[in-house]
Design a protein around this motif. Structure first.
Motif, PDB file in Angstrom:
ATOM      1  N   SER A 117      74.776  44.062  66.297  1.00 56.78           N
ATOM      2  CA  SER A 117      75.657  44.406  67.407  1.00 56.78           C
ATOM      3  C   SER A 117      76.970  43.642  67.315  1.00 56.78           C
ATOM      4  CB  SER A 117      74.969  44.104  68.741  1.00 56.78           C
ATOM      5  OG  SER A 117      74.659  42.725  68.848  1.00 56.78           O
ATOM      6  N   VAL A 118      77.980  44.163  67.993  1.00 54.99           N
ATOM      7  CA  VAL A 118      79.321  43.581  67.998  1.00 54.99           C
ATOM      8  C   VAL A 118      79.572  42.914  69.345  1.00 54.99           C
ATOM      9  CG1 VAL A 118      81.787  44.099  67.916  1.00 54.99           C
ATOM     10  CG2 VAL A 118      80.213  45.258  66.350  1.00 54.99           C
ATOM     11  N   HIS A 119      80.071  41.685  69.320  1.00 56.81           N
ATOM     12  CA  HIS A 119      80.503  40.982  70.520  1.00 56.81           C
ATOM     13  C   HIS A 119      82.006  40.732  70.381  1.00 56.81           C
ATOM     14  CE1 HIS A 119      76.345  39.324  71.895  1.00 56.81           C
ATOM     15  NE2 HIS A 119      76.222  40.471  71.235  1.00 56.81           N
ATOM     16  N   ALA A 120      82.806  41.268  71.302  1.00 61.32           N
ATOM     17  CA  ALA A 120      84.262  41.151  71.168  1.00 61.32           C
ATOM     18  C   ALA A 120      84.890  40.973  72.542  1.00 61.32           C
ATOM     19  CB  ALA A 120      84.834  42.387  70.475  1.00 61.32           C
TER      20      ALA A 120
ATOM     21  N   ASN B 295      75.144  51.263  71.042  1.00 58.82           N
ATOM     22  CA  ASN B 295      74.111  50.593  71.823  1.00 58.82           C
ATOM     23  C   ASN B 295      73.899  49.175  71.309  1.00 58.82           C
ATOM     24  OD1 ASN B 295      73.816  52.918  73.291  1.00 58.82           O
ATOM     25  ND2 ASN B 295      71.842  53.502  72.417  1.00 58.82           N
ATOM     26  N   GLY B 296      73.896  48.212  72.216  1.00 60.60           N
ATOM     27  CA  GLY B 296      73.745  46.808  71.863  1.00 60.60           C
ATOM     28  C   GLY B 296      75.037  46.032  71.792  1.00 60.60           C
TER      29      GLY B 296
ATOM     30  N   ALA C  36      67.740  49.545  70.378  1.00 60.87           N
ATOM     31  CA  ALA C  36      68.797  48.610  70.774  1.00 60.87           C
ATOM     32  C   ALA C  36      68.956  48.573  72.290  1.00 60.87           C
ATOM     33  CB  ALA C  36      70.118  48.999  70.120  1.00 60.87           C
ATOM     34  N   ASP C  37      69.397  47.429  72.798  1.00 60.92           N
ATOM     35  CA  ASP C  37      69.697  47.313  74.220  1.00 60.92           C
ATOM     36  C   ASP C  37      70.904  48.176  74.580  1.00 60.92           C
ATOM     37  OD1 ASP C  37      67.662  45.450  74.589  1.00 60.92           O
ATOM     38  OD2 ASP C  37      68.984  43.746  74.166  1.00 60.92           O
ATOM     39  N   PRO C  38      71.114  48.432  75.885  1.00 61.76           N
ATOM     40  CA  PRO C  38      72.334  49.128  76.289  1.00 61.76           C
ATOM     41  C   PRO C  38      73.575  48.331  75.873  1.00 61.76           C
ATOM     42  CG  PRO C  38      70.768  49.059  78.097  1.00 61.76           C
ATOM     43  CD  PRO C  38      70.229  48.154  77.033  1.00 61.76           C
ATOM     44  N   SER C  39      74.665  49.030  75.615  1.00 61.82           N
ATOM     45  CA  SER C  39      75.940  48.360  75.396  1.00 61.82           C
ATOM     46  C   SER C  39      76.575  48.031  76.748  1.00 61.82           C
ATOM     47  CB  SER C  39      76.871  49.241  74.565  1.00 61.82           C
ATOM     48  OG  SER C  39      77.082  50.482  75.206  1.00 61.82           O
TER      49      SER C  39
ATOM     50  N   ARG D  20      76.649  50.342  80.001  1.00 65.71           N
ATOM     51  CA  ARG D  20      76.862  49.771  81.323  1.00 65.71           C
ATOM     52  C   ARG D  20      78.301  49.265  81.369  1.00 65.71           C
ATOM     53  NH1 ARG D  20      72.678  51.968  81.037  1.00 65.71           N
ATOM     54  NH2 ARG D  20      70.586  51.198  81.571  1.00 65.71           N
ATOM     55  N   GLN D  21      79.127  49.904  82.183  1.00 64.90           N
ATOM     56  CA  GLN D  21      80.534  49.519  82.297  1.00 64.90           C
ATOM     57  C   GLN D  21      80.777  48.917  83.673  1.00 64.90           C
ATOM     58  OE1 GLN D  21      83.622  52.511  82.751  1.00 64.90           O
ATOM     59  NE2 GLN D  21      84.913  51.435  81.270  1.00 64.90           N
ATOM     60  N   ALA D  22      81.515  47.796  83.718  1.00 66.49           N
ATOM     61  CA  ALA D  22      81.845  47.156  84.992  1.00 66.49           C
ATOM     62  C   ALA D  22      83.305  46.746  84.985  1.00 66.49           C
ATOM     63  CB  ALA D  22      80.958  45.937  85.221  1.00 66.49           C
ATOM     64  N   THR D  23      84.039  47.149  86.016  1.00 65.62           N
ATOM     65  CA  THR D  23      85.437  46.760  86.198  1.00 65.62           C
ATOM     66  C   THR D  23      85.544  45.972  87.490  1.00 65.62           C
ATOM     67  OG1 THR D  23      86.230  48.732  85.038  1.00 65.62           O
ATOM     68  CG2 THR D  23      87.806  47.571  86.441  1.00 65.62           C
TER      69      THR D  23
END
Length: 262
Positions: free
Chosen positions: A2-5, A56-57, A90-93, A123-126
């Motif tokens: 997975s990518v963490h950015a 995903n992830g 994979a977990d949700p992104s 899962r998007q959160a603003t």
């Protein structure tokens, strides 16, 4: 893998009537580029995707701080497409956006559409923090599936505080795993595109717009604070954008007329 950015920016007055960008940091697939603004007092930043994310992830985050008196527009070069990725387990992104707008500052947050592809789970959160005299124009658009495919799993949450008090807290869920009826007659009624336009401005304290329908699939609602929310559904991304652009133009024209009259 997975990518963490994370990407981060800060805007502040430049002392010459414009806006400077002393912080403009990009990480991995999130590339921030300063681009030409049509308004001399505004800085403009465009988000350019450097690779296909989120899968995903993946974990993505953007932070923007608009200092007192600064003016900033943030847009994007292309739509964001949530994809399933190579691992079915994979977990949700996640895609998190944190915005802070200071006293007398203005932020136009106008990304392109978010497309929820089949098999994706996002899962998007603003989250937005507004000072009492801050101004915000924010647009969010979700497209449920690419052409001819069903939607992925998508949950979005938009939370806005003004002067430390809640102005808006809205969560929406679509696709597999969403509460029953999300695509029924009382919610989307089969439409594949859904969007929100939020305009917060101190000018609305004394004269907020009245609630009304904006055609058969959109509505304008004043909030308990100096802000209005436009919600819309449409058959596709093009029709959704047209509806939100028409509403945006009308609201901004009204604010300009009220300012000129004052």
């Amino acid at each position: 893998m997975s990518v963490h950015a994370r990407a981060r920016l800060r805007a502040e007055p430049d002392g010459r009537g414009g806006t400077a960008l002393p912080v403009l940091e990009s990480d991995g697939p999130l590339a921030l580029r300063r681009t030409r603004s049509p308004h001399s007092s505004y800085a403009r930043v465009t988000v350019v995707g450097a690779m296909s994310v989120p899968l995903n992830g993946d974990r993505l985050a953007v932070e923007a701080e608009i200092a007192d008196g600064a003016r900033l527009t943030v847009d994007a070069a292309a739509a964001t497409v949530a994809l399933p990725g190579p691992r079915p387990d994979a977990d949700p992104s996640t895609y998190t956006v944190n915005l802070t707008v200071g006293e007398g500052a203005t932020l136009h947050w106008l990304p392109e559409q978010l497309v929820s592809a089949r098999g994706s789970d996002l899962r998007q959160a603003t989250r937005v923090e507004l000072a009492p005299t801050a101004r915000l124009l924010l647009r969010e658009e979700q497209i449920l599936g690419r052409h001819g495919e069903p939607a992925g799993a998508l949950t979005t949450r938009l939370t806005v505080h003004r002067a430390g008090r809640p102005l808006l807290d809205q969560q929406l869920a679509y696709g597999p795993g969403a509460p029953g009826g999300w695509n029924g007659a009382a919610v989307l009624a089969g439409h594949r595109a859904v969007g929100q336009l939020l305009l917060a401005d101190p000018a609305f304290v004394d004269a907020p717009p009245l609630s009304r329908l904006l055609g058969p699939t959109a509505a304008l609602t004043p909030l308990a604070g100096p802000a209005v929310l436009v919600t819309a559904v449409a058959a596709d991304a093009r029709l959704l954008r047209r509806t939100l652009d028409d509403a945006m133009g009308e609201l901004l024209d009204r604010l300009k007329a009220d300012h000129d009259a004052g």
